[in-house]
Design a protein around this motif. Structure first.
Motif, PDB file in Angstrom:
ATOM      1  N   TYR A  49       0.833  -1.194   0.000  1.00  0.00           N
ATOM      2  CA  TYR A  49       0.000   0.000   0.000  1.00  0.00           C
ATOM      3  C   TYR A  49       0.868   1.243   0.000  1.00  0.00           C
ATOM      4  O   TYR A  49       2.003   1.239   0.498  1.00  0.00           O
ATOM      5  N   LEU A  50       0.303   2.329  -0.530  1.00  0.00           N
ATOM      6  CA  LEU A  50       0.928   3.650  -0.534  1.00  0.00           C
ATOM      7  C   LEU A  50      -0.017   4.609   0.163  1.00  0.00           C
ATOM      8  O   LEU A  50      -1.213   4.654  -0.160  1.00  0.00           O
ATOM      9  N   VAL A  51       0.504   5.386   1.114  1.00  0.00           N
ATOM     10  CA  VAL A  51      -0.328   6.346   1.846  1.00  0.00           C
ATOM     11  C   VAL A  51       0.204   7.756   1.601  1.00  0.00           C
ATOM     12  O   VAL A  51       1.387   8.029   1.822  1.00  0.00           O
ATOM     13  N   GLY A  52      -0.670   8.633   1.162  1.00  0.00           N
ATOM     14  CA  GLY A  52      -0.319  10.026   0.956  1.00  0.00           C
ATOM     15  C   GLY A  52      -0.633  10.848   2.193  1.00  0.00           C
ATOM     16  O   GLY A  52      -1.797  11.058   2.520  1.00  0.00           O
ATOM     17  N   CYS A  53       0.414  11.282   2.884  1.00  0.00           N
ATOM     18  CA  CYS A  53       0.291  12.223   4.003  1.00  0.00           C
ATOM     19  C   CYS A  53       1.054  13.489   3.634  1.00  0.00           C
ATOM     20  O   CYS A  53       1.683  14.127   4.480  1.00  0.00           O
ATOM     21  N   ASP A  54       1.013  13.830   2.349  1.00  0.00           N
ATOM     22  CA  ASP A  54       1.892  14.847   1.785  1.00  0.00           C
ATOM     23  C   ASP A  54       1.203  16.186   1.561  1.00  0.00           C
ATOM     24  O   ASP A  54       1.550  16.930   0.646  1.00  0.00           O
ATOM     25  N   GLY A  55       0.260  16.530   2.421  1.00  0.00           N
ATOM     26  CA  GLY A  55      -0.258  17.880   2.473  1.00  0.00           C
ATOM     27  C   GLY A  55      -1.312  18.223   1.450  1.00  0.00           C
ATOM     28  O   GLY A  55      -1.732  17.403   0.632  1.00  0.00           O
ATOM     29  N   THR A  56      -1.725  19.483   1.479  1.00  0.00           N
ATOM     30  CA  THR A  56      -2.844  19.926   0.657  1.00  0.00           C
ATOM     31  C   THR A  56      -2.531  19.869  -0.837  1.00  0.00           C
ATOM     32  O   THR A  56      -3.442  19.752  -1.650  1.00  0.00           O
TER      33      THR A  56
ATOM     34  N   GLY B  67      -6.126  21.247  12.809  1.00  0.00           N
ATOM     35  CA  GLY B  67      -5.648  20.505  11.642  1.00  0.00           C
ATOM     36  C   GLY B  67      -4.699  19.381  11.964  1.00  0.00           C
ATOM     37  O   GLY B  67      -4.894  18.233  11.543  1.00  0.00           O
ATOM     38  N   LEU B  68      -3.619  19.669  12.691  1.00  0.00           N
ATOM     39  CA  LEU B  68      -2.655  18.631  13.066  1.00  0.00           C
ATOM     40  C   LEU B  68      -3.358  17.505  13.806  1.00  0.00           C
ATOM     41  O   LEU B  68      -3.067  16.317  13.594  1.00  0.00           O
ATOM     42  N   ASN B  69      -4.277  17.869  14.667  1.00  0.00           N
ATOM     43  CA  ASN B  69      -4.957  16.881  15.500  1.00  0.00           C
ATOM     44  C   ASN B  69      -5.814  15.925  14.688  1.00  0.00           C
ATOM     45  O   ASN B  69      -5.782  14.710  14.898  1.00  0.00           O
ATOM     46  N   VAL B  70      -6.570  16.459  13.739  1.00  0.00           N
ATOM     47  CA  VAL B  70      -7.407  15.593  12.912  1.00  0.00           C
ATOM     48  C   VAL B  70      -6.536  14.678  12.069  1.00  0.00           C
ATOM     49  O   VAL B  70      -6.865  13.507  11.835  1.00  0.00           O
TER      50      VAL B  70
ATOM     51  N   LEU C   4      -5.267   8.137   1.636  1.00  0.00           N
ATOM     52  CA  LEU C   4      -4.909   9.500   2.026  1.00  0.00           C
ATOM     53  C   LEU C   4      -5.206   9.729   3.503  1.00  0.00           C
ATOM     54  O   LEU C   4      -6.155   9.169   4.049  1.00  0.00           O
ATOM     55  N   ALA C   5      -4.393  10.582   4.126  1.00  0.00           N
ATOM     56  CA  ALA C   5      -4.622  10.961   5.516  1.00  0.00           C
ATOM     57  C   ALA C   5      -4.100  12.371   5.745  1.00  0.00           C
ATOM     58  O   ALA C   5      -3.234  12.866   5.016  1.00  0.00           O
ATOM     59  N   GLY C   6      -4.619  13.033   6.776  1.00  0.00           N
ATOM     60  CA  GLY C   6      -4.153  14.365   7.119  1.00  0.00           C
ATOM     61  C   GLY C   6      -4.540  15.395   6.075  1.00  0.00           C
ATOM     62  O   GLY C   6      -5.589  15.313   5.437  1.00  0.00           O
ATOM     63  N   ASP C   7      -3.657  16.383   5.874  1.00  0.00           N
ATOM     64  CA  ASP C   7      -3.967  17.480   4.968  1.00  0.00           C
ATOM     65  C   ASP C   7      -4.105  17.035   3.520  1.00  0.00           C
ATOM     66  O   ASP C   7      -4.681  17.764   2.701  1.00  0.00           O
TER      67      ASP C   7
ATOM     68  N   PRO D 119     -16.675  11.492   7.157  1.00  0.00           N
ATOM     69  CA  PRO D 119     -17.622  12.385   7.836  1.00  0.00           C
ATOM     70  C   PRO D 119     -16.952  13.305   8.854  1.00  0.00           C
ATOM     71  O   PRO D 119     -17.404  14.440   9.050  1.00  0.00           O
ATOM     72  N   VAL D 120     -15.886  12.835   9.503  1.00  0.00           N
ATOM     73  CA  VAL D 120     -15.146  13.688  10.436  1.00  0.00           C
ATOM     74  C   VAL D 120     -14.523  14.853   9.670  1.00  0.00           C
ATOM     75  O   VAL D 120     -14.513  15.995  10.137  1.00  0.00           O
ATOM     76  N   GLY D 121     -13.990  14.576   8.483  1.00  0.00           N
ATOM     77  CA  GLY D 121     -13.442  15.635   7.646  1.00  0.00           C
ATOM     78  C   GLY D 121     -14.502  16.624   7.203  1.00  0.00           C
ATOM     79  O   GLY D 121     -14.262  17.840   7.154  1.00  0.00           O
ATOM     80  N   GLN D 122     -15.686  16.128   6.873  1.00  0.00           N
ATOM     81  CA  GLN D 122     -16.789  17.026   6.501  1.00  0.00           C
ATOM     82  C   GLN D 122     -17.155  17.942   7.669  1.00  0.00           C
ATOM     83  O   GLN D 122     -17.373  19.146   7.490  1.00  0.00           O
TER      84      GLN D 122
END
Length: 515
Positions: free
Chosen positions: A150-157, A291-294, A276-279, A328-331
């Motif tokens: 798997y590949l996870v993108g935690c690389d920002g907006t 933001g950091l917390n979510v 994807l995760a984070g920003d 839904p948490v992101g929404q």
């Protein structure tokens, strides 16, 4: 296979995900295009739920030692501060600490747990195959590829991973600009946090750990859709005087920045073998410092599910539930940060009256303040559950037990399910028997009675299963031994699937701890 998981992005979300994966013995590579951790920290705040997450892995002590504890917060900079003292948590405060330091501490933990960290390496593309994903990476010595499950993108907006996977990032463009400056002050305010809202603008002055100060704000001329260029120290002085009546003798800026309220969310948090995760999954105005917390909470939800999938014991649909639970948490995140932005930037008489009305309403209806506080701190998050008990899907508090120094958070440090036997049964405990019948190496069983000062919602609970991320997977108030055992058998079989290798050793599972 080079690694089981590749993470692009070495910020707090990426580093915490790596910690969780390594805790579950998943081989993990983290890449980040910056050669060093960025010293400029947009995020300064760690909220109570994030501290709980770190505490459930024993990763919180250094942050508690270094961070400044702030027992109140704000929603849209309303005059009535949110009081954290009544929150049901061991950590009724936010920690003020530089994001750079948080990242450094999490990176150190990830490396100690065995993650491979490559800074100065940039993700540039992917090729997804039936059973793996090939990432193309550019490093200091040239381009290379890495194969992973798997590949996870935690690389920002501006996520390159999201773009390469073809995941849409939809939302609204900026209509309000905020600004900040990390500076020294010749005439600082006496309080560690000063904030003010008026028709001339809103702003905060926050004392930083290194003796500098952060000044942040919005002025009426910042209600715009164009980009006026880089933020300057002259603007910072002018804006500060307009809001506070003084510039506090500010000088020697080490960072000046401008940012907008662009609000976007990935349409899906998972597409095949790309996650994807984070920003990378959500972009928003930094109202309330959430933001950091979510992002860390995204990683906590994803980590154990991804590890279970890689190792083959995940029940069907477990990895898909990451999107189902966190989208839904992101929404909700975008909704309440946009609402705060509207309130903070309403520099009109009507906006002033609305803010005054809401402040009065919070004083008249304390439950509104409680709801806003729990929302801001992340303690309100609950996930849909097919099980009918009201605790199912909710966050488990840090339960304590009679005659034991252990508490729930300390039991969770290995990242496994915790089965709580609260039935007060004799040695022939139906909970313990069900635990043995459904033995799984990724579950511990703890037998004991809750200590006296507990929550009413838990008073009649005879057994509960706590997920590795600290949410209640299942709870029961059944006192009939046969019915309790039957319900628990069904719950355990639904949450844990044995691999062939695990099935061979299942009979050797550890006994429950008796207190």
């Amino acid at each position: 296979m080079d690694f089981q998981v590749v993470i692009s992005g070495g910020g707090p979300a990426g580093m915490w995900l790596a910690c969780e994966l390594r805790l579950a013995n998943v081989s993990t590579l983290i890449i980040d295009q910056t050669a060093e951790i960025d010293p400029n920290s947009r995020a300064l705040t760690i909220h109570p739920r994030t501290i709980e997450i770190l505490a459930s892995r024993g990763a919180h002590e250094q942050l508690l030692a270094e961070g400044a504890r702030i027992p109140t917060g704000h929603f849209a900079l309303l005059n009535s501060r949110l009081n954290f003292s009544g929150l049901d948590t061991p950590y009724p405060f936010t920690l003020a600490i530089f994001q750079a330091r948080t990242t450094a501490l999490l990176q150190q933990r990830a490396i100690e747990l065995g993650a491979v960290v490559r800074r100065g390496h940039r993700f540039v593309g992917l090729e997804e195959r039936a059973s793996s994903v090939i990432s193309t990476i550019e490093g200091p010595e040239g381009s290379y590829t890495v194969e992973s499950d798997y590949l996870v993108g935690c690389d920002g907006t501006r996520s390159t991973v999201r773009g390469a996977a073809g995941i849409d990032f939809t939302g609204t463009q900026a209509t309000v600009l905020g600004w900040l400056g990390d500076v020294e002050l010749r005439d600082p305010p006496p309080e560690p946090v000063l904030y003010k809202w008026s028709l001339n603008g809103m702003g905060m002055v926050v004392r930083l750990a290194d003796g500098r100060y952060r000044i942040v704000g919005i002025n009426p001329h910042d209600i715009r859709t164009d980009w006026p260029g880089d933020f300057t120290i002259e603007e910072l002085k002018t804006n500060s005087i307009a809001i506070f009546g003084t510039d506090f003798g500010l000088h020697s800026p080490c960072w000046l920045s401008r940012y907008g309220n662009t609000s976007r969310q990935a349409t899906t948090y998972r597409k095949g073998r790309v996650i994807l995760a984070g920003d990378a999954a959500h972009q928003h105005f930094p109202a309330g410092g959430v933001g950091l917390n979510v992002g860390v909470q995204d990683a906590m939800n994803l980590g154990w599910k991804l590890a279970a999938t890689v190792h083959g014991w995940a029940p069907g649909g477990l990895l898909d539930s990451y999107h189902d639970e966190r989208h839904p948490v992101g929404q909700d995140l975008l909704e309440h940060t946009q609402a705060q932005t509207a309130l903070m930037s309403a520099f009109t008489v009507e906006g002033q009256e609305l803010r005054s009305f809401l402040t009065k309403l919070m004083k008249e209806r304390p439950e509104i303040e409680v709801s806003l506080t729990e929302r801001l701190t992340g303690l309100h998050v609950a996930y849909p559950s097919p099980q009918g008990h009201p605790l199912a899907g909710t966050r488990a508090p840090d339960l304590t037990f009679v005659g034991s120094d252990e508490h729930l958070f300390s039991m969770m440090r290995e990242g496994k399910y915790i089965l709580l036997d609260l039935s007060h049964a004799d040695d022939a405990s139906p909970v313990q028997n069900a635990h043995v019948r459904n033995a799984h190496p990724n579950r511990h069983c703890h037998r004991g009675a809750l200590s006296g000062e507990q929550r009413s919602a838990w008073s009649a609970v005879t057994a509960a299963l706590i997920r590795p991320d600290g949410y209640v997977a299942w709870a029961c108030e059944q006192t009939d031994p046969a019915k309790l055992a039957g319900e628990l058998d069904r719950a355990l079989s639904a949450t844990h699937r044995l691999t062939a290798a695990q099935a061979q050793g299942a009979a050797r599972t550890e006994p429950a701890q008796q207190v």
